[in-house]
Design an enzyme around this catalytic site. Structure first.
Site, mmCIF file in Angstrom:
data_model
loop_
_atom_site.group_PDB
_atom_site.id
_atom_site.type_symbol
_atom_site.label_atom_id
_atom_site.label_comp_id
_atom_site.label_asym_id
_atom_site.label_seq_id
_atom_site.Cartn_x
_atom_site.Cartn_y
_atom_site.Cartn_z
ATOM 1 N N HIS A 26 -1.996 -2.626 -6.517
ATOM 2 C CA HIS A 26 -2.851 -2.058 -5.089
ATOM 3 C C HIS A 26 -4.203 -2.456 -5.676
ATOM 4 C CE1 HIS A 26 -3.554 0.846 -1.868
ATOM 5 N NE2 HIS A 26 -3.205 -0.192 -1.552
ATOM 6 N N SER A 55 1.120 -1.055 -0.145
ATOM 7 C CA SER A 55 -0.101 0.576 -0.033
ATOM 8 C C SER A 55 1.104 0.987 -0.019
ATOM 9 C CB SER A 55 -1.657 -0.213 1.107
ATOM 10 O OG SER A 55 -0.587 -0.440 2.417
ATOM 11 N N ASN A 76 -3.128 5.881 -0.542
ATOM 12 C CA ASN A 76 -2.724 6.015 0.553
ATOM 13 C C ASN A 76 -2.145 7.929 0.931
ATOM 14 O OD1 ASN A 76 -3.718 4.041 1.801
ATOM 15 N ND2 ASN A 76 -2.323 3.256 0.940
ATOM 16 N N GLU A 97 -4.793 0.372 -8.267
ATOM 17 C CA GLU A 97 -4.060 1.307 -8.592
ATOM 18 C C GLU A 97 -2.471 0.010 -9.594
ATOM 19 O OE1 GLU A 97 -2.733 5.506 -5.832
ATOM 20 O OE2 GLU A 97 -2.556 2.845 -4.767
HETATM 21 C C1 LIG Z 1 -5.612 0.903 2.989
HETATM 22 C C2 LIG Z 1 -5.042 0.633 1.528
HETATM 23 O O1 LIG Z 1 -3.797 0.374 1.371
HETATM 24 C C3 LIG Z 1 -5.901 0.671 0.920
HETATM 25 C C4 LIG Z 1 -7.370 0.009 1.138
HETATM 26 O O2 LIG Z 1 -7.568 -0.194 0.890
HETATM 27 S S1 LIG Z 1 -8.157 2.237 1.918
HETATM 28 C C5 LIG Z 1 -9.892 1.038 2.292
HETATM 29 C C6 LIG Z 1 -10.627 1.460 1.194
HETATM 30 N N1 LIG Z 1 -11.955 0.639 1.508
HETATM 31 C C7 LIG Z 1 -13.031 1.599 2.060
HETATM 32 O O3 LIG Z 1 -12.349 2.814 1.897
HETATM 33 C C8 LIG Z 1 -14.422 0.746 2.469
HETATM 34 C C9 LIG Z 1 -14.895 1.567 2.606
HETATM 35 N N2 LIG Z 1 -16.859 1.059 3.288
HETATM 36 C C10 LIG Z 1 -17.453 0.608 2.571
HETATM 37 O O4 LIG Z 1 -17.213 1.034 1.177
HETATM 38 C C11 LIG Z 1 -18.750 -0.033 3.257
HETATM 39 O O5 LIG Z 1 -18.328 0.407 3.943
HETATM 40 C C12 LIG Z 1 -18.223 -1.044 2.474
HETATM 41 C C13 LIG Z 1 -18.471 -1.459 1.655
HETATM 42 C C14 LIG Z 1 -17.085 -2.360 3.224
HETATM 43 C C15 LIG Z 1 -19.398 -2.162 3.284
HETATM 44 O O6 LIG Z 1 -20.812 -1.723 2.623
HETATM 45 P P1 LIG Z 1 -21.942 -1.698 3.779
HETATM 46 O O7 LIG Z 1 -22.861 -1.048 2.931
HETATM 47 O O8 LIG Z 1 -21.739 -0.821 4.490
HETATM 48 O O9 LIG Z 1 -21.976 -2.376 3.967
HETATM 49 P P2 LIG Z 1 -23.069 -4.664 3.641
HETATM 50 O O10 LIG Z 1 -24.431 -4.276 3.248
HETATM 51 O O11 LIG Z 1 -22.640 -5.202 4.646
HETATM 52 O O12 LIG Z 1 -22.119 -4.841 2.677
HETATM 53 C C16 LIG Z 1 -22.081 -4.233 0.983
HETATM 54 C C17 LIG Z 1 -22.139 -5.295 0.282
HETATM 55 O O13 LIG Z 1 -20.516 -5.561 0.653
HETATM 56 C C18 LIG Z 1 -19.804 -7.046 1.164
HETATM 57 N N3 LIG Z 1 -19.298 -7.000 1.912
HETATM 58 C C19 LIG Z 1 -19.187 -6.273 3.017
HETATM 59 N N4 LIG Z 1 -17.894 -6.244 3.766
HETATM 60 C C20 LIG Z 1 -16.268 -7.362 3.017
HETATM 61 C C21 LIG Z 1 -15.920 -8.087 2.902
HETATM 62 N N5 LIG Z 1 -14.751 -7.609 4.105
HETATM 63 N N6 LIG Z 1 -15.328 -8.563 2.461
HETATM 64 C C22 LIG Z 1 -15.818 -9.160 1.136
HETATM 65 N N7 LIG Z 1 -17.580 -8.791 1.238
HETATM 66 C C23 LIG Z 1 -17.655 -7.483 1.745
HETATM 67 C C24 LIG Z 1 -21.169 -7.339 2.031
HETATM 68 O O14 LIG Z 1 -20.886 -8.750 2.116
HETATM 69 C C25 LIG Z 1 -21.959 -6.756 0.151
HETATM 70 O O15 LIG Z 1 -22.378 -7.801 -0.621
HETATM 71 P P3 LIG Z 1 -23.827 -7.843 -0.753
HETATM 72 O O16 LIG Z 1 -23.802 -6.906 -1.710
HETATM 73 O O17 LIG Z 1 -23.450 -9.604 -1.515
HETATM 74 O O18 LIG Z 1 -24.733 -8.345 0.574
HETATM 75 N N1 LIG Z 2 -5.570 -4.065 5.346
HETATM 76 C C1 LIG Z 2 -6.023 -3.001 4.336
HETATM 77 O O1 LIG Z 2 -6.303 -2.428 3.764
HETATM 78 C C2 LIG Z 2 -4.994 -3.227 2.605
HETATM 79 C C3 LIG Z 2 -3.928 -3.216 2.938
HETATM 80 N N2 LIG Z 2 -3.172 -3.599 1.935
HETATM 81 C C4 LIG Z 2 -1.480 -4.236 1.764
HETATM 82 O O2 LIG Z 2 -1.659 -5.910 1.458
HETATM 83 C C5 LIG Z 2 -0.891 -6.831 2.176
HETATM 84 C C6 LIG Z 2 -1.268 -7.398 3.587
HETATM 85 O O3 LIG Z 2 -2.233 -6.356 4.056
HETATM 86 P P1 LIG Z 2 -2.980 -7.574 4.887
HETATM 87 O O4 LIG Z 2 -4.048 -8.508 3.911
HETATM 88 O O5 LIG Z 2 -4.348 -6.274 5.507
HETATM 89 O O6 LIG Z 2 -2.551 -7.727 6.645
HETATM 90 P P2 LIG Z 2 -3.130 -8.782 6.835
HETATM 91 O O7 LIG Z 2 -2.331 -8.434 8.474
HETATM 92 O O8 LIG Z 2 -4.605 -9.509 7.443
HETATM 93 O O9 LIG Z 2 -2.171 -10.453 6.977
HETATM 94 C C7 LIG Z 2 -0.604 -10.209 6.340
HETATM 95 C C8 LIG Z 2 0.145 -11.618 5.837
HETATM 96 O O10 LIG Z 2 1.200 -11.307 5.656
HETATM 97 C C9 LIG Z 2 2.221 -12.491 6.398
HETATM 98 N N3 LIG Z 2 2.999 -11.855 7.049
HETATM 99 C C10 LIG Z 2 3.360 -11.588 8.602
HETATM 100 N N4 LIG Z 2 4.140 -11.482 8.780
HETATM 101 C C11 LIG Z 2 5.100 -12.210 7.659
HETATM 102 C C12 LIG Z 2 6.073 -13.009 7.570
HETATM 103 N N5 LIG Z 2 7.267 -12.433 8.440
HETATM 104 N N6 LIG Z 2 6.743 -13.233 6.663
HETATM 105 C C13 LIG Z 2 5.983 -13.660 5.431
HETATM 106 N N7 LIG Z 2 4.991 -13.687 5.272
HETATM 107 C C14 LIG Z 2 4.758 -12.862 6.842
HETATM 108 C C15 LIG Z 2 0.989 -13.058 7.205
HETATM 109 O O11 LIG Z 2 0.871 -14.681 7.066
HETATM 110 P P3 LIG Z 2 0.169 -15.152 8.250
HETATM 111 O O12 LIG Z 2 -1.053 -15.628 8.162
HETATM 112 O O13 LIG Z 2 1.644 -16.515 8.369
HETATM 113 O O14 LIG Z 2 0.436 -15.097 9.933
HETATM 114 C C16 LIG Z 2 -0.332 -12.932 6.161
HETATM 115 O O15 LIG Z 2 -0.642 -13.764 5.237
HETATM 116 C C17 LIG Z 2 0.312 -4.790 3.398
HETATM 117 O O16 LIG Z 2 1.270 -4.977 2.021
HETATM 118 C C18 LIG Z 2 -0.877 -4.174 3.453
HETATM 119 O O17 LIG Z 2 0.055 -2.932 3.047
HETATM 120 C C19 LIG Z 2 -3.544 -3.445 0.176
HETATM 121 C C20 LIG Z 2 -4.446 -2.309 0.412
HETATM 122 C C21 LIG Z 2 -5.065 -2.282 1.484
#
Ligand SMILES: CC(=O)CC(=O)SCCNC(=O)CCNC(=O)[C@H](O)C(C)(C)COP(=O)(O)OP(=O)(O)OC[C@H]1O[C@@H](n2cnc3c(N)ncnc32)[C@H](O)[C@@H]1OP(=O)(O)O
Ligand SMILES: NC(=O)C1=CN([C@@H]2O[C@H](COP(=O)(O)OP(=O)(O)OC[C@H]3O[C@@H](n4cnc5c(N)ncnc54)[C@H](OP(=O)(O)O)[C@@H]3O)[C@@H](O)[C@H]2O)C=CC1
Length: 284
Positions: free
Chosen positions: A140, A119, A190, A152
């Site tokens: 991504h 990310s 991010n 991305e």
């Molecule tokens: C950190 C990074 O590197 C980058 C990132 O990913 S940043 C995070 C980006 N994501 C966001 O910003 C998510 C923001 N949240 C949302 O868009 C919404 O809250 C959400 C889509 C997660 C849930 O939507 P909602 O309308 O509040 O809830 P809900 O009705 O329960 O879910 C909608 C659908 O999503 C599905 N869903 C919800 N959470 C889920 C999950 N964790 N995995 C898979 N499907 C999921 C549900 O099953 C539902 O599907 P159906 O239509 O089949 O029922």
């Molecule tokens: N969370 C998010 O919303 C998002 C995350 N990402 C990126 O995706 C990647 C995974 O994130 P996410 O799935 O959330 O994280 P989780 O914590 O859910 O999963 C992390 C994974 O990394 C493995 N792991 C941890 N430590 C080690 C290690 N020392 N060596 C090898 N494997 C290791 C874990 O294995 P084990 O099961 O064996 O512990 C697990 O499979 C990261 O790079 C994150 O930045 C990208 C987009 C969105």
């Protein structure tokens, strides 16, 4: 290049989602993790979501069976020897990721593309540990992967046009929307999202408002689907902290300093939804 066999490394929340959407789109997928329990849990979660999709009449029972037949849990990285593409989704840590890429470079066929779901970490630095930097790229996905439309695609310094095109084509095949970005800390998603989340944590830390109220302000005031603190718990507080650290170090700008409260929670093992506790408490 035709991509048929894919390995997804890391059976965490992202790896599980990526493996599912790839298998649903017809790719043959190895989901790799050293931890067998994590693999079992991921396979169960994917099956549950596919069953729900059948119930909602989005897919048929035979689509579900075909998808499950294309998903292979794997504990050996050497299974990547038959793969055209590997998507790495392990923890957001440069040392761990470069070790995985260096091993993959030795195991995978010469033509294979090595992608990272990082990310925020520099793709160019990850690519540099391989002998094929032109075939290393950032792919991504957003969380939850089966729902979110964006991917991305990050070009490292040496990523070739051919590699970019293969990944763009695959992203379209997954019914996702690709956006091309250059290799800068946090990319676009991010760099914009995480300082907002960090600032929300500061408002709690400084006593400006409560966790619930900060979330309400952003949900009802800005129409965000989740408040920033709920979203932080959903992403994982460890991942949020790692991303802030990459931004802070990468830009050398104090505006990206991670909030001490975020550090404290991660040190306590409060990682958000996945650990049962973060800004909120969750039932296991
Ligand atoms: C950190 C990074 O590197 C980058 C990132 O990913 S940043 C995070 C980006 N994501 C966001 O910003 C998510 C923001 N949240 C949302 O868009 C919404 O809250 C959400 C889509 C997660 C849930 O939507 P909602 O309308 O509040 O809830 P809900 O009705 O329960 O879910 C909608 C659908 O999503 C599905 N869903 C919800 N959470 C889920 C999950 N964790 N995995 C898979 N499907 C999921 C549900 O099953 C539902 O599907 P159906 O239509 O089949 O029922
Ligand atoms: N969370 C998010 O919303 C998002 C995350 N990402 C990126 O995706 C990647 C995974 O994130 P996410 O799935 O959330 O994280 P989780 O914590 O859910 O999963 C992390 C994974 O990394 C493995 N792991 C941890 N430590 C080690 C290690 N020392 N060596 C090898 N494997 C290791 C874990 O294995 P084990 O099961 O064996 O512990 C697990 O499979 C990261 O790079 C994150 O930045 C990208 C987009 C969105």
């Amino acid at each position: 290049m035709a991509i048929k066999n894919v390995m997804v490394i890391g059976a965490g929340q992202m790896g599980e989602g990526i493996a599912q959407v790839c298998a649903q789109s017809g790719y043959n997928v190895f989901l790799n993790d050293m931890n067998e329990q994590a693999l079992e849990k991921a396979m169960k979660n994917m099956e549950k979501r596919l069953t729900r999709a059948v119930e909602k009449e989005r897919i048929t029972e035979s689509d579900k069976t075909d998808t499950l037949n294309r998903l292979h849990p794997s504990t050996k990285l050497t299974d990547a020897e038959s793969c055209d593409l590997v998507i790495e989704a392990v923890v957001e840590n440069m040392e761990v990721k470069t070790k995985v890429f260096s091993d993959l470079d030795k195991i995978t066929p010469k033509h294979a593309i090595l992608a990272s779901n990082t990310s925020s970490l520099p793709i160019t630095e990850i690519a540099a540990v391989t002998n094929r930097p032109e075939q290393v790229i950032g792919m991504h996905f957003m969380n939850p992967v089966p729902v979110m439309k964006l991917v991305e695609i990050i070009r490292g310094l040496q990523t070739s046009d051919e590699t970019y095109q293969a990944i763009e084509e695959m992203t379209n095949k997954l019914s996702k929307v690709p956006v091309e970005v250059n290799d800068f800390p946090g990319f676009v998603a991010n760099r914009v999202l995480m300082p907002m989340i960090n600032e929300a944590i500061y408002t709690v830390y400084e006593g400006v408002s409560s966790v619930e109220d900060v979330d309400t302000v952003m949900k009802l005031g800005m129409n965000h689907p989740m408040g920033p603190l709920t979203l932080a718990d959903f992403i994982g507080l460890d991942t949020c902290l790692y991303i802030m650290e990459v931004l802070y170090e990468g830009f050398g700008d104090s505006k990206y300093r991670p909030c001490p409260l975020l550090r404290k929670y991660v040190k306590a093992g409060w990682l958000g939804k996945k650990s049962g506790r973060g800004f909120y408490q969750y039932e296991s």
